[in-house]
Design a protein around this motif. Structure first.
Motif, short mmCIF file in Angstrom:
data_model
loop_
_atom_site.label_atom_id
_atom_site.label_comp_id
_atom_site.label_asym_id
_atom_site.label_seq_id
_atom_site.Cartn_x
_atom_site.Cartn_y
_atom_site.Cartn_z
N TYR A 6 68.62 57.94 71.74
CA TYR A 6 69.71 57.35 72.51
C TYR A 6 70.53 56.39 71.64
CZ TYR A 6 72.09 55.04 76.39
OH TYR A 6 73.04 54.53 77.24
N VAL A 7 69.84 55.59 70.83
CA VAL A 7 70.53 54.65 69.93
C VAL A 7 71.36 55.42 68.91
CG1 VAL A 7 70.15 52.95 68.10
CG2 VAL A 7 68.86 52.80 70.23
N ASP A 8 70.80 56.49 68.33
CA ASP A 8 71.54 57.30 67.37
C ASP A 8 72.79 57.90 68.01
OD1 ASP A 8 69.63 56.74 65.48
OD2 ASP A 8 68.59 58.68 65.70
N MET A 9 72.65 58.38 69.25
CA MET A 9 73.79 58.98 69.94
C MET A 9 74.88 57.94 70.20
SD MET A 9 73.82 60.95 73.61
CE MET A 9 73.47 59.48 74.53
N LEU A 10 74.50 56.74 70.63
CA LEU A 10 75.50 55.70 70.88
C LEU A 10 76.20 55.26 69.60
CD1 LEU A 10 73.88 53.37 73.56
CD2 LEU A 10 75.61 55.13 73.85
N LYS A 11 75.44 55.17 68.50
CA LYS A 11 76.06 54.83 67.21
C LYS A 11 77.09 55.88 66.82
CE LYS A 11 72.29 52.19 65.13
NZ LYS A 11 71.24 52.19 64.11
N CYS A 12 76.74 57.14 67.03
CA CYS A 12 77.67 58.22 66.70
C CYS A 12 78.91 58.15 67.60
CB CYS A 12 76.97 59.56 66.85
SG CYS A 12 78.00 60.97 66.43
N PHE A 13 78.71 57.90 68.89
CA PHE A 13 79.85 57.80 69.79
C PHE A 13 80.78 56.66 69.39
CE2 PHE A 13 77.55 60.00 73.51
CZ PHE A 13 78.20 61.19 73.25
N ARG A 14 80.21 55.52 69.00
CA ARG A 14 81.04 54.39 68.59
C ARG A 14 81.78 54.69 67.29
NH1 ARG A 14 76.10 50.93 69.97
NH2 ARG A 14 76.42 50.54 72.17
N LYS A 15 81.11 55.39 66.39
CA LYS A 15 81.71 55.71 65.09
C LYS A 15 82.86 56.72 65.24
CE LYS A 15 80.50 58.00 60.79
NZ LYS A 15 79.47 58.79 60.15
N MET A 45 84.62 57.51 68.07
CA MET A 45 85.48 57.31 69.24
C MET A 45 86.93 57.59 68.86
SD MET A 45 85.38 56.68 72.38
CE MET A 45 83.79 56.07 72.78
N PRO A 46 87.71 58.30 69.55
CA PRO A 46 87.58 58.96 70.85
C PRO A 46 87.13 60.41 70.75
CG PRO A 46 89.86 59.06 70.23
CD PRO A 46 89.11 58.37 69.10
N PHE A 47 86.60 60.81 69.60
CA PHE A 47 86.20 62.20 69.41
C PHE A 47 84.70 62.35 69.65
CE2 PHE A 47 89.80 61.34 66.55
CZ PHE A 47 90.74 62.15 67.16
N GLY A 48 84.29 62.18 70.88
CA GLY A 48 82.88 62.23 71.24
C GLY A 48 82.24 63.59 71.04
N TYR A 49 83.04 64.64 71.00
CA TYR A 49 82.49 65.97 70.83
C TYR A 49 81.84 66.13 69.45
CZ TYR A 49 86.76 66.89 68.17
OH TYR A 49 87.79 66.84 67.25
N ARG A 50 82.14 65.23 68.53
CA ARG A 50 81.53 65.31 67.21
C ARG A 50 80.06 64.87 67.23
NH1 ARG A 50 86.46 62.68 63.68
NH2 ARG A 50 87.87 64.45 63.91
N CYS A 51 79.61 64.34 68.32
CA CYS A 51 78.23 63.84 68.44
C CYS A 51 77.34 64.76 69.26
CB CYS A 51 78.25 62.45 69.06
SG CYS A 51 79.22 61.27 68.13
N LYS A 52 77.74 66.01 69.39
CA LYS A 52 76.95 66.90 70.23
C LYS A 52 75.55 67.14 69.66
CE LYS A 52 79.29 70.94 68.35
NZ LYS A 52 80.20 72.02 68.67
#
Length: 133
Positions: free
Chosen positions: A69-78, A80-87
């Protein structure tokens, strides 16, 4: 449809024979190592409780999958706004949550089988005493 039938069946079983259904709000009644001759590996979360609090993880996600979950949130923050890159990270977290749910279901079924076995032994005990006499 299948989920509703399963939920209904479980609910009816808990109502019909409450002593044969595990109480999910309490810890297991049987020894976790019972039935495992070589023991059983203890599960420990990757992140400690203090680390989870420091990462501000919501209470419902503080489990064995918190590091994903932490890794996913870090990726989303990094990204942003392209959340699809964290699939990829999201997939790892969802897969871990799924495996955790399956493990909880297996533990519930194990507890249920052991309760039914104990009730059957208790029921058969007087009959075996009569046969000995």
């Amino acid at each position: 449809m299948g989920m509703a039938v399963t939920t209904l069946r479980t609910g009816v079983e808990e109502w019909w024979a409450p002593d044969l259904s595990p109480n999910t709000s309490q810890p297991p009644t049987f020894d976790p190592k019972y039935g495992f001759p070589n023991g059983r590996k203890e599960r420990e979360p990757t992140l400690s409780y203090e680390e989870m609090v420091a990462h501000k993880i919501p209470e419902e996600y503080r489990d064995y999958c918190a590091h994903y979950y932490v890794d996913m949130l870090k990726c989303f923050r990094k990204n942003m706004p392209f959340g699809y890159r964290c699939k990829h990270e999201k997939h790892h977290w969802e897969h871990c949550e799924y495996e955790e749910m399956v493990g909880r279901m297996k533990e519930y079924e194990r507890e249920k089988r052991l309760l039914q076995r104990a009730a059957k032994k208790k029921l058969m005990a007087p009959m075996s005493e009569e046969m000995e006499e």
